[in-house]
Scaffold this motif. Structure first.
Motif, PDB file in Angstrom:
ATOM      1  N   LYS A  59      40.185   4.674  55.596  1.00  0.00           N
ATOM      2  CA  LYS A  59      41.593   5.040  55.775  1.00  0.00           C
ATOM      3  C   LYS A  59      41.807   5.823  57.066  1.00  0.00           C
ATOM      4  O   LYS A  59      42.777   5.594  57.792  1.00  0.00           O
ATOM      5  N   GLU A  60      40.905   6.755  57.351  1.00  0.00           N
ATOM      6  CA  GLU A  60      41.115   7.687  58.474  1.00  0.00           C
ATOM      7  C   GLU A  60      40.013   7.639  59.524  1.00  0.00           C
ATOM      8  O   GLU A  60      40.214   8.098  60.639  1.00  0.00           O
ATOM      9  N   GLY A  79      44.046  -7.328  57.921  1.00  0.00           N
ATOM     10  CA  GLY A  79      44.905  -7.828  56.843  1.00  0.00           C
ATOM     11  C   GLY A  79      45.701  -9.038  57.270  1.00  0.00           C
ATOM     12  O   GLY A  79      46.150  -9.815  56.431  1.00  0.00           O
ATOM     13  N   LYS A  80      45.833  -9.212  58.584  1.00  0.00           N
ATOM     14  CA  LYS A  80      46.555 -10.380  59.111  1.00  0.00           C
ATOM     15  C   LYS A  80      45.658 -11.207  60.025  1.00  0.00           C
ATOM     16  O   LYS A  80      45.658 -12.420  59.985  1.00  0.00           O
ATOM     17  N   MET A  81      44.898 -10.472  60.892  1.00  0.00           N
ATOM     18  CA  MET A  81      44.061 -11.154  61.874  1.00  0.00           C
ATOM     19  C   MET A  81      42.625 -10.683  61.737  1.00  0.00           C
ATOM     20  O   MET A  81      42.373  -9.552  61.311  1.00  0.00           O
ATOM     21  N   LYS A  82      41.717 -11.577  62.141  1.00  0.00           N
ATOM     22  CA  LYS A  82      40.295 -11.230  62.139  1.00  0.00           C
ATOM     23  C   LYS A  82      39.743 -11.414  63.546  1.00  0.00           C
ATOM     24  O   LYS A  82      40.197 -12.303  64.281  1.00  0.00           O
ATOM     25  N   ARG A  83      38.761 -10.592  63.884  1.00  0.00           N
ATOM     26  CA  ARG A  83      38.063 -10.736  65.168  1.00  0.00           C
ATOM     27  C   ARG A  83      36.586 -10.493  64.920  1.00  0.00           C
ATOM     28  O   ARG A  83      36.232  -9.494  64.274  1.00  0.00           O
ATOM     29  N   PHE A 136      47.146  -1.156  50.944  1.00  0.00           N
ATOM     30  CA  PHE A 136      47.090  -0.004  51.848  1.00  0.00           C
ATOM     31  C   PHE A 136      47.712  -0.365  53.203  1.00  0.00           C
ATOM     32  O   PHE A 136      48.515   0.401  53.755  1.00  0.00           O
ATOM     33  N   ARG A 137      47.380  -1.553  53.721  1.00  0.00           N
ATOM     34  CA  ARG A 137      47.918  -1.977  55.017  1.00  0.00           C
ATOM     35  C   ARG A 137      49.440  -2.132  54.961  1.00  0.00           C
ATOM     36  O   ARG A 137      50.137  -1.768  55.905  1.00  0.00           O
ATOM     37  N   LYS A 138      49.922  -2.678  53.849  1.00  0.00           N
ATOM     38  CA  LYS A 138      51.372  -2.892  53.713  1.00  0.00           C
ATOM     39  C   LYS A 138      52.135  -1.582  53.761  1.00  0.00           C
ATOM     40  O   LYS A 138      53.259  -1.512  54.264  1.00  0.00           O
ATOM     41  N   ASN A 139      51.512  -0.516  53.236  1.00  0.00           N
ATOM     42  CA  ASN A 139      52.188   0.777  53.171  1.00  0.00           C
ATOM     43  C   ASN A 139      52.092   1.595  54.449  1.00  0.00           C
ATOM     44  O   ASN A 139      52.742   2.628  54.566  1.00  0.00           O
ATOM     45  N   LEU A 140      51.260   1.105  55.416  1.00  0.00           N
ATOM     46  CA  LEU A 140      51.171   1.828  56.692  1.00  0.00           C
ATOM     47  C   LEU A 140      52.424   1.553  57.518  1.00  0.00           C
ATOM     48  O   LEU A 140      52.967   0.445  57.483  1.00  0.00           O
TER      49      LEU A 140
END
Ligand code: TYD
Length: 141
Positions: A59-60, A79-83, A136-140
């Motif tokens: 998270k941090e 959560g959307k893209m990968k590298r 978690f990503r959606k809430n950022l």
């Protein structure tokens, strides 16, 4: 915490001191090399062929991941893209910003994965469930 994406994470070239006769030395120094201070160093080694590590997000925590010996792959996922990064130079490190899911695999024999971290070990900073990570990503912001 800011919402970083995988393109905010990049390879960092470390200082390299070369001596023809006596080998090389690379340096990571607080206040010089990274935008965070290093509070903890840990390293993975003796990783059996075919094994993968990671499979979590922080998270941090910020980290610099270095192939101190050998090679391996690090796949970051926001959560959307990968590298995927191939690490095989002890004078380069992958700067991983907070909030990235990471998978490490394809370890060469004798690989040493050294991790420089911005904080001490906090179990509460880990997300080990991928669906929880997506929430978690959606809430950022
Ligand atoms: P873990 O994070 O599960 O490694 P990976 O996800 O790469 O397989 O860590 C393995 C074990 O080591 C786990 O029991 C927690 C412990 N550990 C510490 O005690 N301190 C640390 O700084 C780290 C990174 C792990």
């Amino acid at each position: 915490m800011k919402k970083y994406n995988v393109f905010d994470c990049s390879m960092v070239e470390l200082d390299r001191h070369h001596s023809d006769r006596k080998g090389n030395l690379s340096v990571v120094e607080n206040g010089e090399t990274l935008p965070f201070d290093v509070k903890r160093v840990y390293y993975l080694y003796d990783i059996p062929g075919g094994e993968s590590r990671g499979a979590h997000a922080h998270k941090e925590l910020s980290q610099l991941i270095i192939a101190a010996s050998g090679s391996f792959k690090v796949t970051l996922d926001d959560g959307k893209m990968k590298r995927t990064f191939f690490l095989n130079r002890p004078y380069q490190g992958l700067y991983v910003k907070p909030g990235m899911w990471r998978d490490l695999d394809d370890f060469s024999s004798g690989a040493v994965c050294m991790v420089l971290a911005s904080d001490v070990y906090l179990a509460s900073d880990y997300i080990r469930d991928y669906n929880e990570f997506l929430r978690f990503r959606k809430n950022l912001q």
